[in-house]
Design a protein around this motif. Structure first.
Motif, PDB file in Angstrom:
ATOM      1  N   LEU A 136      -4.774   7.591   0.971  1.00  0.00           N
ATOM      2  CA  LEU A 136      -4.338   6.233   0.655  1.00  0.00           C
ATOM      3  C   LEU A 136      -4.273   6.183  -0.859  1.00  0.00           C
ATOM      4  CD1 LEU A 136      -3.646   3.341   1.459  1.00  0.00           C
ATOM      5  CD2 LEU A 136      -6.088   2.849   1.534  1.00  0.00           C
ATOM      6  N   GLY A 137      -3.066   6.056  -1.396  1.00  0.00           N
ATOM      7  CA  GLY A 137      -2.884   6.157  -2.839  1.00  0.00           C
ATOM      8  C   GLY A 137      -3.090   4.856  -3.581  1.00  0.00           C
ATOM      9  N   LEU A 138      -2.767   3.734  -2.951  1.00  0.00           N
ATOM     10  CA  LEU A 138      -2.813   2.464  -3.664  1.00  0.00           C
ATOM     11  C   LEU A 138      -2.817   1.328  -2.661  1.00  0.00           C
ATOM     12  CD1 LEU A 138      -2.671   1.362  -6.589  1.00  0.00           C
ATOM     13  CD2 LEU A 138      -0.195   1.440  -6.410  1.00  0.00           C
ATOM     14  N   VAL A 187      -3.244   7.382  15.166  1.00  0.00           N
ATOM     15  CA  VAL A 187      -2.212   8.421  15.067  1.00  0.00           C
ATOM     16  C   VAL A 187      -2.812   9.819  14.936  1.00  0.00           C
ATOM     17  CG1 VAL A 187      -0.432   6.858  14.176  1.00  0.00           C
ATOM     18  CG2 VAL A 187      -1.870   8.132  12.552  1.00  0.00           C
ATOM     19  N   GLY A 188      -4.143   9.904  15.000  1.00  0.00           N
ATOM     20  CA  GLY A 188      -4.793  11.204  15.050  1.00  0.00           C
ATOM     21  C   GLY A 188      -5.184  11.843  13.736  1.00  0.00           C
ATOM     22  N   TRP A 189      -5.204  11.055  12.662  1.00  0.00           N
ATOM     23  CA  TRP A 189      -5.639  11.634  11.392  1.00  0.00           C
ATOM     24  C   TRP A 189      -7.129  11.951  11.480  1.00  0.00           C
ATOM     25  CZ3 TRP A 189      -3.243   8.127   7.017  1.00  0.00           C
ATOM     26  CH2 TRP A 189      -1.855   8.264   7.034  1.00  0.00           C
ATOM     27  N   PRO A 190      -7.542  13.123  10.964  1.00  0.00           N
ATOM     28  CA  PRO A 190      -8.970  13.455  10.997  1.00  0.00           C
ATOM     29  C   PRO A 190      -9.779  12.640   9.989  1.00  0.00           C
ATOM     30  CG  PRO A 190      -7.749  15.165   9.857  1.00  0.00           C
ATOM     31  CD  PRO A 190      -6.733  14.199  10.418  1.00  0.00           C
ATOM     32  N   GLU A 191      -9.143  12.288   8.897  1.00  0.00           N
ATOM     33  CA  GLU A 191      -9.804  11.522   7.839  1.00  0.00           C
ATOM     34  C   GLU A 191      -8.750  10.903   6.932  1.00  0.00           C
ATOM     35  OE1 GLU A 191     -10.847  14.768   4.405  1.00  0.00           O
ATOM     36  OE2 GLU A 191     -12.070  14.850   6.216  1.00  0.00           O
ATOM     37  N   VAL A 192      -9.204   9.971   6.081  1.00  0.00           N
ATOM     38  CA  VAL A 192      -8.367   9.364   5.051  1.00  0.00           C
ATOM     39  C   VAL A 192      -9.110   9.544   3.735  1.00  0.00           C
ATOM     40  CG1 VAL A 192      -7.339   7.235   4.162  1.00  0.00           C
ATOM     41  CG2 VAL A 192      -7.409   7.644   6.632  1.00  0.00           C
ATOM     42  N   ARG A 193      -8.397   9.998   2.721  1.00  0.00           N
ATOM     43  CA  ARG A 193      -8.999  10.197   1.405  1.00  0.00           C
ATOM     44  C   ARG A 193      -8.422   9.200   0.411  1.00  0.00           C
ATOM     45  NH1 ARG A 193      -9.807  16.720   0.746  1.00  0.00           N
ATOM     46  NH2 ARG A 193     -10.953  16.960   2.704  1.00  0.00           N
ATOM     47  N   ILE A 194      -9.222   8.873  -0.585  1.00  0.00           N
ATOM     48  CA  ILE A 194      -8.788   8.018  -1.684  1.00  0.00           C
ATOM     49  C   ILE A 194      -9.408   8.536  -2.970  1.00  0.00           C
ATOM     50  CG2 ILE A 194      -8.503   5.920  -0.283  1.00  0.00           C
ATOM     51  CD1 ILE A 194     -11.241   4.992  -1.385  1.00  0.00           C
ATOM     52  N   ALA A 195      -8.846   8.133  -4.089  1.00  0.00           N
ATOM     53  CA  ALA A 195      -9.426   8.427  -5.403  1.00  0.00           C
ATOM     54  C   ALA A 195      -9.508   7.104  -6.154  1.00  0.00           C
ATOM     55  CB  ALA A 195      -8.583   9.435  -6.169  1.00  0.00           C
ATOM     56  N   VAL A 196     -10.689   6.814  -6.694  1.00  0.00           N
ATOM     57  CA  VAL A 196     -10.959   5.541  -7.355  1.00  0.00           C
ATOM     58  C   VAL A 196     -11.450   5.820  -8.768  1.00  0.00           C
ATOM     59  CG1 VAL A 196     -12.336   3.422  -7.248  1.00  0.00           C
ATOM     60  CG2 VAL A 196     -11.608   4.529  -5.130  1.00  0.00           C
ATOM     61  N   LEU A 219       0.851  -1.184   0.000  1.00  0.00           N
ATOM     62  CA  LEU A 219       0.000   0.000   0.000  1.00  0.00           C
ATOM     63  C   LEU A 219       0.886   1.233   0.000  1.00  0.00           C
ATOM     64  CD1 LEU A 219      -0.174   1.489   3.057  1.00  0.00           C
ATOM     65  CD2 LEU A 219      -1.463  -0.553   3.551  1.00  0.00           C
ATOM     66  N   GLU A 220       0.330   2.313  -0.530  1.00  0.00           N
ATOM     67  CA  GLU A 220       1.022   3.602  -0.547  1.00  0.00           C
ATOM     68  C   GLU A 220       0.104   4.629   0.080  1.00  0.00           C
ATOM     69  OE1 GLU A 220       1.853   4.622  -4.604  1.00  0.00           O
ATOM     70  OE2 GLU A 220       3.260   2.993  -4.873  1.00  0.00           O
ATOM     71  N   TYR A 221       0.690   5.530   0.858  1.00  0.00           N
ATOM     72  CA  TYR A 221      -0.113   6.594   1.448  1.00  0.00           C
ATOM     73  C   TYR A 221       0.717   7.862   1.607  1.00  0.00           C
ATOM     74  CZ  TYR A 221       2.209   5.917   5.954  1.00  0.00           C
ATOM     75  OH  TYR A 221       3.157   5.842   6.947  1.00  0.00           O
ATOM     76  N   TRP A 222       0.013   8.967   1.709  1.00  0.00           N
ATOM     77  CA  TRP A 222       0.608  10.252   2.048  1.00  0.00           C
ATOM     78  C   TRP A 222       0.030  10.674   3.385  1.00  0.00           C
ATOM     79  CZ3 TRP A 222      -1.355   9.536  -2.875  1.00  0.00           C
ATOM     80  CH2 TRP A 222      -0.518   9.805  -3.951  1.00  0.00           C
ATOM     81  N   GLU A 223       0.890  11.104   4.295  1.00  0.00           N
ATOM     82  CA  GLU A 223       0.376  11.676   5.539  1.00  0.00           C
ATOM     83  C   GLU A 223      -0.222  13.053   5.256  1.00  0.00           C
ATOM     84  OE1 GLU A 223       1.795  12.698  10.071  1.00  0.00           O
ATOM     85  OE2 GLU A 223       3.031  11.391   8.832  1.00  0.00           O
TER      86      GLU A 223
END
Length: 171
Positions: free
Chosen positions: A92-94, A121-130, A78-82
């Motif tokens: 979450l990129g992949l 870890v306190g992230w307010p949300e996680v975004r993705i593009a599909v 998986l790949e992600y950006w903080e």
């Protein structure tokens, strides 16, 4: 990074490059969708993958391997950006699971673990593009509580694709 009942999710190392490439290439429909080159004109080479990984690193993307606890076999990544450049939000990129391990609950297990980790870890949300045309993939993410918030066009080597941007509210 985190673990689940059956899996360890941790940074990949140079010794994992061949396994990473095999995982990517085990999903020819995805490669064709994004790269447009599975067996026709051109091909997606290991060198191109390494270039993409280098670019990912330069843009702040983290690439994590998905390993079975039982035997340490790498079965996905998986790949992600903080903080993504586009909006400074976590993305979450992949998420790719090797074809031979799909349908065994690993994708669901990793996703649940990732969302629990993001919350811890306190992230307010996680975004993705599909890719919008991938209705089953959109449904997969919706099953975890991801909701659409925008649509945009993106140019891939295989051509323009319409993306659905979705977000999950961490609790």
């Amino acid at each position: 990074m985190f673990e689940t009942d059956r899996l360890l999710i941790k940074p990949i190392e140079s010794i994992h490059v061949n396994a990473l490439y095999e995982i990517y290439m085990s999903n020819p429909d995805y490669v064709n969708l994004t790269e447009g080159t599975t067996d026709g004109e051109g091909s997606y080479t290991k060198e191109q993958m390494l270039r993409d990984l280098h670019i990912a690193e330069l843009t702040g993307r983290q690439v994590m391997g998905i390993f079975k606890k039982m035997d340490q076999e790498m079965i996905g990544f998986l790949e992600y950006w903080e903080k993504a450049d586009v909006d400074q939000m976590p993305w979450l990129g992949l998420l790719i699971i090797h074809k031979k391990y799909q349908g065994k609950g690993y994708g669901t297990e990793v996703t649940k673990g990732f969302l629990q980790w993001a919350t811890s870890v306190g992230w307010p949300e996680v975004r993705i593009a599909v890719v919008k045309d991938l209705k089953d993939v959109v449904s997969f993410w919706q099953s975890f509580g991801f909701l659409p918030f925008a649509e945009k066009d993106k140019r891939f080597p295989s051509g323009m694709k319409q993306l659905v941007c979705m977000k999950y509210q961490c609790k």
